[in-house]
Design an enzyme around this catalytic site. Sequence first.
Site, PDB file in Angstrom:
ATOM      1  N   GLY A 210      -2.170  -9.975   8.975  1.00  0.00           N
ATOM      2  CA  GLY A 210      -1.787  -8.831   8.360  1.00  0.00           C
ATOM      3  C   GLY A 210      -2.810  -7.549   8.057  1.00  0.00           C
ATOM      4  O   GLY A 210      -2.700  -6.413   8.285  1.00  0.00           O
ATOM      5  N   ASP A 211      -3.988  -8.116   7.674  1.00  0.00           N
ATOM      6  CA  ASP A 211      -5.297  -7.302   7.371  1.00  0.00           C
ATOM      7  C   ASP A 211      -5.615  -6.766   8.797  1.00  0.00           C
ATOM      8  O   ASP A 211      -6.330  -5.403   9.098  1.00  0.00           O
ATOM      9  CB  ASP A 211      -6.371  -7.781   6.666  1.00  0.00           C
ATOM     10  CG  ASP A 211      -6.004  -7.989   5.224  1.00  0.00           C
ATOM     11  OD1 ASP A 211      -5.565  -7.107   4.633  1.00  0.00           O
ATOM     12  OD2 ASP A 211      -6.289  -9.224   4.523  1.00  0.00           O
ATOM     13  N   SER A 212      -5.683  -7.781   9.811  1.00  0.00           N
ATOM     14  CA  SER A 212      -6.503  -7.455  11.198  1.00  0.00           C
ATOM     15  C   SER A 212      -5.454  -6.293  11.874  1.00  0.00           C
ATOM     16  O   SER A 212      -6.182  -5.665  12.253  1.00  0.00           O
ATOM     17  CB  SER A 212      -6.519  -8.796  11.825  1.00  0.00           C
ATOM     18  OG  SER A 212      -7.179  -9.590  11.176  1.00  0.00           O
TER      19      SER A 212
ATOM     20  N   GLY B 202      -5.897  -3.032  10.266  1.00  0.00           N
ATOM     21  CA  GLY B 202      -7.291  -2.697  10.742  1.00  0.00           C
ATOM     22  C   GLY B 202      -7.140  -1.896  12.020  1.00  0.00           C
ATOM     23  O   GLY B 202      -7.928  -1.043  12.325  1.00  0.00           O
TER      24      GLY B 202
ATOM     25  N   LEU C 154      -0.180  -1.955   5.116  1.00  0.00           N
ATOM     26  CA  LEU C 154      -0.262  -3.234   5.496  1.00  0.00           C
ATOM     27  C   LEU C 154       1.097  -3.805   5.937  1.00  0.00           C
ATOM     28  O   LEU C 154       1.314  -4.472   7.021  1.00  0.00           O
ATOM     29  CB  LEU C 154      -0.985  -4.215   4.424  1.00  0.00           C
ATOM     30  CG  LEU C 154      -2.196  -4.418   4.822  1.00  0.00           C
ATOM     31  CD1 LEU C 154      -2.975  -3.094   4.337  1.00  0.00           C
ATOM     32  CD2 LEU C 154      -2.948  -5.593   3.935  1.00  0.00           C
TER      33      LEU C 154
END
Length: 435
Positions: free
Chosen positions: A191-193, A196, A231
């Site tokens: 999710g973070d990636s 990003g 996110l």
Amino acid sequence: MTTSRPDAGKGAGERPATSASDGHFPAPLAGIRVLELGNYIAAPTAGRMLADFGAEVIKVERPGTGDELRNWRLYEGTTSMLFRTINRNKKSVALDLRSDTGRALVLDLVRHCDILLENFRPGTLERWGLGPEVLNDANPDIIVTRLSAYGQSGPMSDRPGFAAVAEAMGGFRELVGDPDRPPVRVGISIGDSIAGLYAAFGSVMLLFQRERDKGSQTSRPLSDRLVDVALNEAMFSMMESLIPDFEAYGVRRERTGGRMEGIAPSNAYMCRGGGSIVIAGNGDSIFQRLMEIIGRPDLAADATLASNAGRWERRDELDQAIGAWTSTMAQPEALAVLDRAGVPSGPIYTAEDICNDPQYAARRMIQEFDVSTGERIIPGVGFPGIVPVLGAASLPIQSLGPDLGEHTEEVCRNLLKKSDEEIRAILREAEGVAA
């Protein structure tokens, strides 16, 4: 202590040496300067991508502790390999954003930057006196890219949340795992990636727009220079036709284990000796070839299996037939047979397998560095290369994630033109916060 690159690549797979002087280094973002105020993974991933392609990324960290990612998966020393990976090609400046001095220095940096990245909880920058309007006053051309759990607007915008929650609310977690068990999480911070990636893409889009506006006397309002990445929305955007299938047909997607909903046969299968392989035999002609090589011409000739819809209905039967065949063969043997027949397949790799793979080595997707843990130097550690490839192979990584505050003096002296006395005062404040 900073990290350094060894003179030559080494280890299994004969990885090529990586050097900043290796051929031409195409840096499409050279001349772009980014101020990264984020920590953890989302904003730093965006910063890493921009840095990989030539942007100068100045990462501001809290004195003393720095980005908390320094301690995640910390097996030894003071700085994790996870931090070294996600924060490669950046400079670290230690400033306390809650102090008057820290805020003043951030605004001074903003005047020299093209993009500001942050992933604090919405309202945090505003409470520190560093909201978008203040940043805009300091630099009317600044692009502000903000990442948060649910975005900067809406009824949930002020709620905290990590990627685990975003993956669940974005519809992703419900589809991961086996149907007879609770949903599971994949083994990375996906999710973070993905957030990003969107943040980097949004930043570059607005950079492109800014360059296109040059000479047109167009002055973009602040609202046109804000990138707002949530996110949960980043994950939701990956869900393909989840919503239209439900809205149009009432279809509720379910977990399917190693399969993909509505596609068969496509799964992981055990081989003799314990290795596993993935076989994607879901194309109509590919399915015919697959059934022939596993010794099931009866299934190849079955008219009800000629299309994917029919194969999905009988997916358990097909997986059983394929698994019976793979269980009689060692992994390399099965893959060789499948390759000769033109059936897409591949081994399920461990970290060790990736390190030994000649394909990764040929495209310089593993690059070796001597790495400081803060306590000792570990020689020849492989790190993932830069994606996408520009040219024939991954661009060389210029440096790994820096030590905390490693570039504070350099940035203050060379970019902000601070005097020796001013620099000493800045460093003393950072040391005081650290203490």
